[in-house]
Design a protein around this motif. Structure first.
Motif, PDB file in Angstrom:
ATOM      1  N   ASP A 129      33.218  35.459  40.744  1.00  0.00           N
ATOM      2  CA  ASP A 129      34.125  34.995  39.681  1.00  0.00           C
ATOM      3  C   ASP A 129      34.136  33.462  39.664  1.00  0.00           C
ATOM      4  OD1 ASP A 129      36.009  35.105  37.622  1.00  0.00           O
ATOM      5  OD2 ASP A 129      37.712  35.222  39.001  1.00  0.00           O
ATOM      6  N   HIS A 181      32.848  31.014  36.680  1.00  0.00           N
ATOM      7  CA  HIS A 181      33.680  29.982  36.042  1.00  0.00           C
ATOM      8  C   HIS A 181      32.899  28.675  35.918  1.00  0.00           C
ATOM      9  CE1 HIS A 181      37.530  32.202  37.494  1.00  0.00           C
ATOM     10  NE2 HIS A 181      37.015  32.734  36.409  1.00  0.00           N
ATOM     11  N   HIS A 227      33.677  36.081  29.997  1.00  0.00           N
ATOM     12  CA  HIS A 227      35.103  36.383  30.174  1.00  0.00           C
ATOM     13  C   HIS A 227      35.673  37.161  28.992  1.00  0.00           C
ATOM     14  CE1 HIS A 227      34.995  34.056  33.816  1.00  0.00           C
ATOM     15  NE2 HIS A 227      36.216  34.493  34.083  1.00  0.00           N
ATOM     16  N   HIS A 234      37.524  42.123  38.182  1.00  0.00           N
ATOM     17  CA  HIS A 234      37.160  41.036  37.268  1.00  0.00           C
ATOM     18  C   HIS A 234      35.888  40.305  37.721  1.00  0.00           C
ATOM     19  CE1 HIS A 234      37.713  37.591  34.622  1.00  0.00           C
ATOM     20  NE2 HIS A 234      37.696  36.791  35.670  1.00  0.00           N
ATOM     21  N   ASN A 277      32.178  40.137  35.858  1.00  0.00           N
ATOM     22  CA  ASN A 277      31.535  38.867  35.509  1.00  0.00           C
ATOM     23  C   ASN A 277      30.122  38.790  36.066  1.00  0.00           C
ATOM     24  OD1 ASN A 277      33.808  38.004  34.192  1.00  0.00           O
ATOM     25  ND2 ASN A 277      34.567  36.758  35.882  1.00  0.00           N
TER      26      ASN A 277
END
Ligand SMILES: [Zn+2]
Length: 377
Positions: free
Chosen positions: A195, A199, A263, A279, A283
């Motif tokens: 994750d 990002h 996302h 999550h 991703n």
């Protein structure tokens, strides 16, 4: 035109929890805190340790009902306890779910309902005022970076997984002590780490002019790529844990620039009723497909991403990320996560409506999302 802000207060270092927590409780004049955490952490004894650390100056009550994906129902339950116990502050202890839930409790404790009206897609940014109670965030994973972020992602009672964003949702202090991540199991280390890595990548290529965010994202990507394998295989070493926590912090400091299609889809899938899809895992599965989709628009920027990951210039970035995900023992397709074809049909239009869709560098329609989800299946 861009709005660029980096105003947040972070204590960062191994073993600083006790000192930083006392300092921040004093600075924020906290007298009675609701500790928002989850059952998994309760089993480790950490919430009790934190409660004992605060006493006798600061009273505390523990709320350990954080679901894997934070919900409106859990927000309401936490708010009830916050009010019943006459708390005056929140202390989030856990991964992104506990931190996001604490943000939602802080929001609903100071703003009239319903919660949905404060979601970004309902114009919530302008409705969230500077009157939230103090919130201290103590992450125990290195992933979402929610401890330094101005957003919370909450699954509403109608199953939509929506983003809430405001500078007033940034915790008043983040206490990042990598010692708290030493016992995180390999699978969760890998999934939360992906994750953080996502990002950094997704922010770097987002369609907004924000050079500081780009620099922070590249630095975070370097740290994540160099340390995620070691952190996920031998988690007892403080150095890779420290680097992963820094990568998570950087990812979230940077992603206020904006995220993108990865996302948008993982939020859509993460809100599916009756599911608890991780999550970070979503991703990791989706990122390679989005990189290929975005290549016509931002492929020229992939060289710097490859360099940050110490990949040869000739490497294919999407393939390298798929390989990393497989090496970490994570799923590489949605079907491996028990997502169904029907789920894809539900998720595609929701992805297009997600707030992160707006900053994807290549315009993506519901049809594009249906195609991307199908490719990732
Ligand atoms: Zn994320």
């Amino acid at each position: 035109m861009s709005l660029i802000t980096y105003l947040t207060r972070i204590h960062f270092g191994a073993g600083l929890l006790d000192e930083a927590l006392r300092m921040e409780c004093g600075r924020l004049a906290i007298t009675r805190a609701l500790i928002v955490t989850d059952k998994g952490l309760m089993a480790t004894g950490l919430p009790e340790r934190v409660a004992n650390l605060l006493a006798p100056d600061v009273a505390s009550v523990i709320f350990d009902e954080t679901p894997q994906n934070p919900t409106e129902a859990a927000t309401q339950a936490g708010l009830q306890l916050y009010r019943d116990e006459k708390c005056d502050a929140l202390l989030a202890l856990g991964g992104g779910s506990a931190i996001d839930l604490a943000k939602a409790i802080a929001l609903t404790s100071s703003h009239d309902g319903p919660l949905s009206q404060y979601a970004v897609i309902h114009g919530g940014i302008a409705k969230i005022m500077n009157r939230l109670p103090p919130l201290i965030a103590i992450p125990t994973t290195a992933g979402t970076g929610s401890e330094v972020g101005r957003g919370a992602i909450i699954v509403l009672n109608d199953h939509r997984k929506l983003g809430f964003i405001s500078p007033h949702l940034i915790p008043d202090a983040a206490i990042c002590d990598p010692e708290l991540t030493l016992t995180l199991p390999p699978h969760l280390t890998a999934a939360t780490g992906m994750d953080a890595l996502t990002h950094c990548v997704e922010t770097y290529i987002a369609a907004v002019f924000n050079p500081p965010a780009d620099g922070i994202a590249i630095d975070g990507l370097k740290r994540a790529a160099a340390n995620i394998r070691q952190a996920a295989t031998d988690g007892s070493q403080i150095e890779p844990r420290t680097q992963m926590m820094a990568a998570a912090m950087n990812g979230a400091l940077a992603f206020q620039k904006g995220l993108g299609a990865v996302h948008a889809m993982s939020h859509a899938l993460g809100g599916l009723p009756g599911r608890t899809l991780h999550h970070g895992m979503l991703n990791a599965v989706l990122l390679p497909h989005v990189l290929r989709f975005n290549e016509p628009e931002v492929g020229h920027r992939y060289a710097e991403l490859k360099q940050a990951m110490s990949l040869p210039a000739s490497a294919d970035l999407a393939d390298a990320i798929s390989q990393l995900t497989a090496d970490l023992g994570l799923p590489t397709t949605l079907s491996q996560m028990n997502v169904t074809r029907t789920d894809l049909d539900t998720a595609a239009p929701l992805a297009e409506q997600d707030h992160t869709n707006a900053t994807n560098p290549r315009k993506a329609s519901t049809a594009d999302y249906a195609m991307l989800l199908s490719e990732a299946f």
